[in-house]
Enzyme design. Structure first.
Site, PDB file in Angstrom:
ATOM      1  N   GLY A 135      28.392 -60.332  45.532  1.00 44.44           N
ATOM      2  CA  GLY A 135      26.676 -60.783  45.199  1.00 44.44           C
ATOM      3  C   GLY A 135      26.624 -61.960  44.358  1.00 44.44           C
ATOM      4  O   GLY A 135      25.575 -62.069  43.607  1.00 44.44           O
ATOM      5  N   HIS A 156      29.915 -67.465  36.193  1.00 45.65           N
ATOM      6  CA  HIS A 156      29.095 -66.986  35.223  1.00 45.65           C
ATOM      7  C   HIS A 156      29.402 -65.420  34.911  1.00 45.65           C
ATOM      8  O   HIS A 156      29.666 -64.834  35.867  1.00 45.65           O
ATOM      9  CB  HIS A 156      27.632 -67.297  35.475  1.00 45.65           C
ATOM     10  CG  HIS A 156      27.226 -66.597  36.701  1.00 45.65           C
ATOM     11  ND1 HIS A 156      27.439 -67.525  37.852  1.00 45.65           N
ATOM     12  CD2 HIS A 156      26.473 -65.729  37.256  1.00 45.65           C
ATOM     13  CE1 HIS A 156      27.000 -66.756  38.841  1.00 45.65           C
ATOM     14  NE2 HIS A 156      26.566 -65.437  38.333  1.00 45.65           N
TER      15      HIS A 156
HETATM   16  P1  AMP Z   1      24.648 -63.938  40.428  1.00 47.13           P
HETATM   17  O1  AMP Z   1      24.178 -63.071  41.569  1.00 47.13           O
HETATM   18  O2  AMP Z   1      25.967 -63.212  39.896  1.00 47.13           O
HETATM   19  O3  AMP Z   1      25.351 -65.302  41.001  1.00 47.13           O
HETATM   20  O4  AMP Z   1      23.842 -64.425  39.389  1.00 47.13           O
HETATM   21  C1  AMP Z   1      22.874 -65.209  39.289  1.00 47.13           C
HETATM   22  C2  AMP Z   1      21.923 -65.118  38.465  1.00 47.13           C
HETATM   23  O5  AMP Z   1      21.219 -66.332  37.990  1.00 47.13           O
HETATM   24  C3  AMP Z   1      20.896 -64.092  38.995  1.00 47.13           C
HETATM   25  O6  AMP Z   1      20.940 -63.018  37.909  1.00 47.13           O
HETATM   26  C4  AMP Z   1      19.515 -64.863  38.774  1.00 47.13           C
HETATM   27  O7  AMP Z   1      18.251 -64.270  38.366  1.00 47.13           O
HETATM   28  C5  AMP Z   1      20.068 -66.072  37.757  1.00 47.13           C
HETATM   29  N1  AMP Z   1      19.174 -67.077  38.002  1.00 47.13           N
HETATM   30  C6  AMP Z   1      18.943 -68.112  38.734  1.00 47.13           C
HETATM   31  N2  AMP Z   1      18.179 -69.320  38.328  1.00 47.13           N
HETATM   32  C7  AMP Z   1      18.152 -69.065  37.144  1.00 47.13           C
HETATM   33  C8  AMP Z   1      17.718 -69.796  36.081  1.00 47.13           C
HETATM   34  N3  AMP Z   1      17.040 -70.915  36.416  1.00 47.13           N
HETATM   35  N4  AMP Z   1      17.573 -69.504  34.987  1.00 47.13           N
HETATM   36  C9  AMP Z   1      17.927 -68.343  34.460  1.00 47.13           C
HETATM   37  N5  AMP Z   1      18.769 -67.380  35.270  1.00 47.13           N
HETATM   38  C10 AMP Z   1      18.917 -67.791  36.665  1.00 47.13           C
END
Ligand code: AMP
Length: 114
Positions: free
Chosen positions: A93, A100
């Site tokens: 996912g 992160h």
């Molecule tokens: P993942 O699905 O583990 O790659 O998580 C990526 C996360 O990044 C998701 O929960 C998104 O909501 C978050 N995300 C994407 N763009 C941003 C942004 N500009 N600022 C803060 N969070 C973000």
């Protein structure tokens, strides 16, 4: 460092974020689409696209990210517990190709995850 993904742009202050913590090795900021009352992302400043790209030399950095998560959980009042999530690759996912850790808290979570 190249700004080829959204998290690198946040590190470089090219796009805004609600930053909760920063030091020389990492940045922690609130998720734009929170899945819990507390949803903070903790990222290394070093370019590591995914968990599968971790190297032996990253062992201290990983420990640091975990300690930052623990301190943030305490600071943000997550005394009942919290969940750390690290998604890797399409089946995991992962949507942003920069390592992160999600720190989630402020509600109870189910197991197994969806
Ligand atoms: P993942 O699905 O583990 O790659 O998580 C990526 C996360 O990044 C998701 O929960 C998104 O909501 C978050 N995300 C994407 N763009 C941003 C942004 N500009 N600022 C803060 N969070 C973000």
């Amino acid at each position: 460092m190249t700004s080829d993904n959204v998290f690198l742009k946040i590190i470089e202050r090219k796009i805004p974020a609600r930053i909760e913590f920063e030091d020389e090795r990492c940045l922690a900021f609130h998720d734009i689409n929170p899945q819990a009352p507390v949803h903070v992302l903790i990222i290394p400043k070093k370019v590591i696209p995914a968990h599968t790209d971790l190297a032996d030399e990253d062992i201290e950095l990983l420990g640091h990210l975990h300690l930052v998560a623990r301190r943030l959980a305490e600071k943000m009042g997550l005394h009942r517990g919290y969940r750390l999530v690290l998604n890797c690759g399409p089946d995991g996912g992962q949507t942003v190709p920069h390592l992160h850790m999600h720190l989630l808290g402020g509600r109870s979570f189910h197991w197994p995850p969806g």
